[in-house]
Design a protein around this motif. Structure first.
Motif, PDB file in Angstrom:
ATOM      1  N   THR A 317       0.828  -1.206   0.000  1.00 14.97           N
ATOM      2  CA  THR A 317       0.000   0.000   0.000  1.00 14.97           C
ATOM      3  C   THR A 317       0.862   1.256   0.000  1.00 14.97           C
ATOM      4  O   THR A 317       2.039   1.223   0.392  1.00 14.97           O
ATOM      5  N   LYS A 318       0.264   2.370  -0.405  1.00 13.98           N
ATOM      6  CA  LYS A 318       0.969   3.661  -0.367  1.00 13.98           C
ATOM      7  C   LYS A 318       1.383   4.032   1.045  1.00 13.98           C
ATOM      8  O   LYS A 318       2.422   4.667   1.255  1.00 13.98           O
ATOM      9  N   GLN A 319       0.581   3.661   2.034  1.00 11.80           N
ATOM     10  CA  GLN A 319       0.869   4.049   3.416  1.00 11.80           C
ATOM     11  C   GLN A 319       2.150   3.421   3.952  1.00 11.80           C
ATOM     12  O   GLN A 319       2.721   3.916   4.922  1.00 11.80           O
ATOM     13  N   GLU A 320       2.610   2.343   3.318  1.00 13.18           N
ATOM     14  CA  GLU A 320       3.826   1.665   3.784  1.00 13.18           C
ATOM     15  C   GLU A 320       5.104   2.214   3.166  1.00 13.18           C
ATOM     16  O   GLU A 320       6.198   1.825   3.594  1.00 13.18           O
ATOM     17  N   ARG A 321       5.006   3.080   2.180  1.00  7.19           N
ATOM     18  CA  ARG A 321       6.196   3.458   1.422  1.00  7.19           C
ATOM     19  C   ARG A 321       7.264   4.123   2.282  1.00  7.19           C
ATOM     20  O   ARG A 321       8.460   3.939   2.057  1.00  7.19           O
ATOM     21  N   ASN A 322       6.874   4.913   3.274  1.00  7.64           N
ATOM     22  CA  ASN A 322       7.845   5.604   4.124  1.00  7.64           C
ATOM     23  C   ASN A 322       8.190   4.828   5.393  1.00  7.64           C
ATOM     24  O   ASN A 322       8.890   5.361   6.269  1.00  7.64           O
ATOM     25  N   LEU A 323       7.703   3.611   5.510  1.00  2.00           N
ATOM     26  CA  LEU A 323       7.967   2.813   6.700  1.00  2.00           C
ATOM     27  C   LEU A 323       9.466   2.739   6.974  1.00  2.00           C
ATOM     28  O   LEU A 323      10.261   2.468   6.081  1.00  2.00           O
ATOM     29  N   LEU A 324       9.826   2.997   8.240  1.00  7.42           N
ATOM     30  CA  LEU A 324      11.239   2.998   8.633  1.00  7.42           C
ATOM     31  C   LEU A 324      11.363   2.456  10.043  1.00  7.42           C
ATOM     32  O   LEU A 324      10.757   2.983  10.978  1.00  7.42           O
ATOM     33  N   LEU A 325      12.135   1.389  10.194  1.00 10.15           N
ATOM     34  CA  LEU A 325      12.413   0.826  11.509  1.00 10.15           C
ATOM     35  C   LEU A 325      13.690   1.422  12.063  1.00 10.15           C
ATOM     36  O   LEU A 325      14.586   1.820  11.309  1.00 10.15           O
ATOM     37  N   TYR A 326      13.765   1.471  13.396  1.00  9.65           N
ATOM     38  CA  TYR A 326      14.911   2.092  14.054  1.00  9.65           C
ATOM     39  C   TYR A 326      15.657   1.095  14.924  1.00  9.65           C
ATOM     40  O   TYR A 326      15.066   0.237  15.575  1.00  9.65           O
ATOM     41  N   ASP A 327      16.972   1.268  14.925  1.00 11.44           N
ATOM     42  CA  ASP A 327      17.879   0.517  15.766  1.00 11.44           C
ATOM     43  C   ASP A 327      18.162   1.321  17.032  1.00 11.44           C
ATOM     44  O   ASP A 327      17.888   2.517  17.086  1.00 11.44           O
ATOM     45  N   VAL A 328      18.709   0.675  18.055  1.00 11.12           N
ATOM     46  CA  VAL A 328      19.185   1.380  19.246  1.00 11.12           C
ATOM     47  C   VAL A 328      20.686   1.588  19.102  1.00 11.12           C
ATOM     48  O   VAL A 328      21.455   0.627  19.008  1.00 11.12           O
ATOM     49  N   GLU A 329      21.097   2.846  19.078  1.00 10.00           N
ATOM     50  CA  GLU A 329      22.508   3.185  18.900  1.00 10.00           C
ATOM     51  C   GLU A 329      23.242   3.257  20.227  1.00 10.00           C
ATOM     52  O   GLU A 329      24.376   2.791  20.359  1.00 10.00           O
ATOM     53  N   SER A 330      22.628   3.878  21.239  1.00 14.17           N
ATOM     54  CA  SER A 330      23.302   4.025  22.530  1.00 14.17           C
ATOM     55  C   SER A 330      22.282   4.086  23.653  1.00 14.17           C
ATOM     56  O   SER A 330      21.109   4.419  23.433  1.00 14.17           O
ATOM     57  N   VAL A 331      22.740   3.746  24.856  1.00 13.85           N
ATOM     58  CA  VAL A 331      21.896   3.735  26.046  1.00 13.85           C
ATOM     59  C   VAL A 331      22.637   4.441  27.169  1.00 13.85           C
ATOM     60  O   VAL A 331      23.787   4.099  27.474  1.00 13.85           O
ATOM     61  N   GLU A 332      21.990   5.437  27.775  1.00 13.47           N
ATOM     62  CA  GLU A 332      22.546   6.116  28.940  1.00 13.47           C
ATOM     63  C   GLU A 332      21.592   5.923  30.115  1.00 13.47           C
ATOM     64  O   GLU A 332      20.379   6.057  29.961  1.00 13.47           O
ATOM     65  N   ARG A 333      22.154   5.624  31.283  1.00  8.89           N
ATOM     66  CA  ARG A 333      21.330   5.390  32.464  1.00  8.89           C
ATOM     67  C   ARG A 333      21.678   6.387  33.551  1.00  8.89           C
ATOM     68  O   ARG A 333      22.845   6.730  33.749  1.00  8.89           O
ATOM     69  N   ALA A 334      20.655   6.866  34.259  1.00  8.36           N
ATOM     70  CA  ALA A 334      20.866   7.768  35.388  1.00  8.36           C
ATOM     71  C   ALA A 334      19.925   7.364  36.510  1.00  8.36           C
ATOM     72  O   ALA A 334      18.784   6.936  36.267  1.00  8.36           O
ATOM     73  N   THR A 335      20.404   7.490  37.748  1.00 10.56           N
ATOM     74  CA  THR A 335      19.569   7.250  38.919  1.00 10.56           C
ATOM     75  C   THR A 335      18.986   8.578  39.379  1.00 10.56           C
ATOM     76  O   THR A 335      19.701   9.579  39.478  1.00 10.56           O
ATOM     77  N   THR A 336      17.693   8.601  39.618  1.00 13.67           N
ATOM     78  CA  THR A 336      17.004   9.808  40.053  1.00 13.67           C
ATOM     79  C   THR A 336      16.429   9.575  41.448  1.00 13.67           C
ATOM     80  O   THR A 336      16.335   8.435  41.910  1.00 13.67           O
ATOM     81  N   PRO A 337      16.036  10.647  42.160  1.00  8.10           N
ATOM     82  CA  PRO A 337      15.432  10.457  43.488  1.00  8.10           C
ATOM     83  C   PRO A 337      14.191   9.565  43.455  1.00  8.10           C
ATOM     84  O   PRO A 337      13.897   8.867  44.425  1.00  8.10           O
ATOM     85  N   ALA A 338      13.463   9.564  42.329  1.00  9.77           N
ATOM     86  CA  ALA A 338      12.225   8.795  42.250  1.00  9.77           C
ATOM     87  C   ALA A 338      12.422   7.408  41.662  1.00  9.77           C
ATOM     88  O   ALA A 338      11.528   6.568  41.745  1.00  9.77           O
ATOM     89  N   GLY A 339      13.574   7.146  41.049  1.00  7.57           N
ATOM     90  CA  GLY A 339      13.766   5.844  40.413  1.00  7.57           C
ATOM     91  C   GLY A 339      14.944   5.865  39.460  1.00  7.57           C
ATOM     92  O   GLY A 339      16.062   6.206  39.842  1.00  7.57           O
TER      93      GLY A 339
END
Length: 352
Positions: A317-339
């Protein structure tokens, strides 16, 4: 593209850390009323529940348990945008209380509770749970009339906040990039799912899933793809081991999770360590399955009519033409007072 993922340690009955109308999708699986593994939790929330169970009043216990869940649904109504979607995975319960056996229809009560808050129920999904049990009966076995069917399915109840669907600016790229394949649409938007142990599955071990009551990874992943777009935020107020957040990460959506048990945050940190490979694996399997679909169509003398703009295959279908999946390039983690908070960067998933 960047996504953010917050895990808040707290009580889902009070989502004070989440702004009004700041969430586009809710995907969650609450504790199921009248399932014995959750009795102590519900009794801690309301001692009257424990008293009702001790007195053999199953109906009163059932109602009081749902009253506690109702306080969460009040918060869900507050934080969802108009037209936002709530997907509630819930199972019914069979139980004998005071020597009286019956089914407690959690799905019906949750539906009524959402309707009373102004949500419109949409067609729901039944998904069949894998079972290793050879016993397919309860009650009197081979003797009529007092045997009972076993419950081997759960519900994904789907609700929209308000009468109107969400509106988007004309031609919004994020909506068309977040399209799903035509054949995925045919498989996902059916009311019976029997394939949740299929190709996209990235479950923890079965023992971990049983202890945490987590649903299979592909369930929230599908729902993220079906009912949200890039740039949206997905909320799970009963976060558990974070399967919804993992699914949102792999789907390129932001997320918020709320969890009473702070110890589960460390379990999730171990799971996030593999999210880059998970996202790539899930995305590439989707692309590979589409290529298989195209090959099958061509072998039958047909071929999809439109060329995808980001990949080397045609689409239906035309609606699928721009379909784009994404990869995960990087992950940053931080601890906060709430979690805890995670920030992910995403890059377009390549052909390779």
């Amino acid at each position: 593209m960047e996504t953010t993922h917050r895990i808040v340690v707290g009580d889902a009955r009070s989502l004070d850390s989440i702004d009004d109308e700041s969430v586009e999708l809710v995907v969650t699986s609450p504790p199921y009323p009248m399932i014995e593994m959750w009795d102590d939790l519900f009794a801690e929330l309301d001692p009257a529940i424990g008293s009702a169970l001790d007195e053999g009043d199953g109906r009163e216990a059932f109602d009081l348990m749902h009253d506690q869940l109702g306080r969460v649904w009040d918060e869900v109504e507050r934080v969802l945008v108009d037209g936002g979607m709530a997907c509630i995975n819930v199972g019914d319960a069979t139980r004998s209380v005071d020597d009286r056996f019956r089914v407690y229809q959690n799905h019906a009560r949750v539906t009524a509770d959402f309707e009373s808050r102004g949500f419109d129920p949409l067609p729901d999904v039944l998904w069949r749970k894998p079972t290793n049990s050879a016993a397919k009966f309860m009650g009197s076995g081979m003797l009529a009339p007092n045997a009972y069917v076993t419950l081997e399915h759960e519900y994904v109840l789907v609700f929209r906040k308000g009468a109107e669907s969400r509106s988007f600016e004309p031609g919004a790229d994020r909506r068309y990039e977040a399209a799903y394949f035509w054949e995925e649409r045919n498989r996902w938007f059916t009311d019976l799912w029997t394939d949740l142990t299929g190709e996209l599955q990235t479950l923890p071990d079965e023992g971990e899933r049983e202890r945490s009551a987590a649903f299979p990874f592909e369930l929230p992943y599908r729902l993220c793809c079906m009912y949200s777009v890039y740039g949206d935020t997905v909320l799970d107020p009963f976060w558990g081991t974070g399967t919804t957040s993992l699914a949102a990460m792999c789907a390129g959506r932001s997320s918020v999770g709320v969890e009473l048990d702070e110890g589960l945050l460390d379990v999730f940190a171990e799971r996030v360590a593999s999210v880059r490979s998970m996202a790539a694996d899930v995305g590439r399997r989707r692309l590979d399955r589409h290529r298989e679909f195209v090959s099958e169509r061509r072998a039958s003398g047909e071929s999809p009519a439109y060329d995808a703009r980001h990949y080397d295959f045609p689409v239906t279908t035309k609606q699928e033409r721009n379909l784009l999946l994404y990869d995960v390039e990087s992950v940053e983690r931080a601890t906060t007072p709430a979690g805890r908070r995670y920030r992910l960067t995403h890059e377009p998933l390549s052909e390779g």
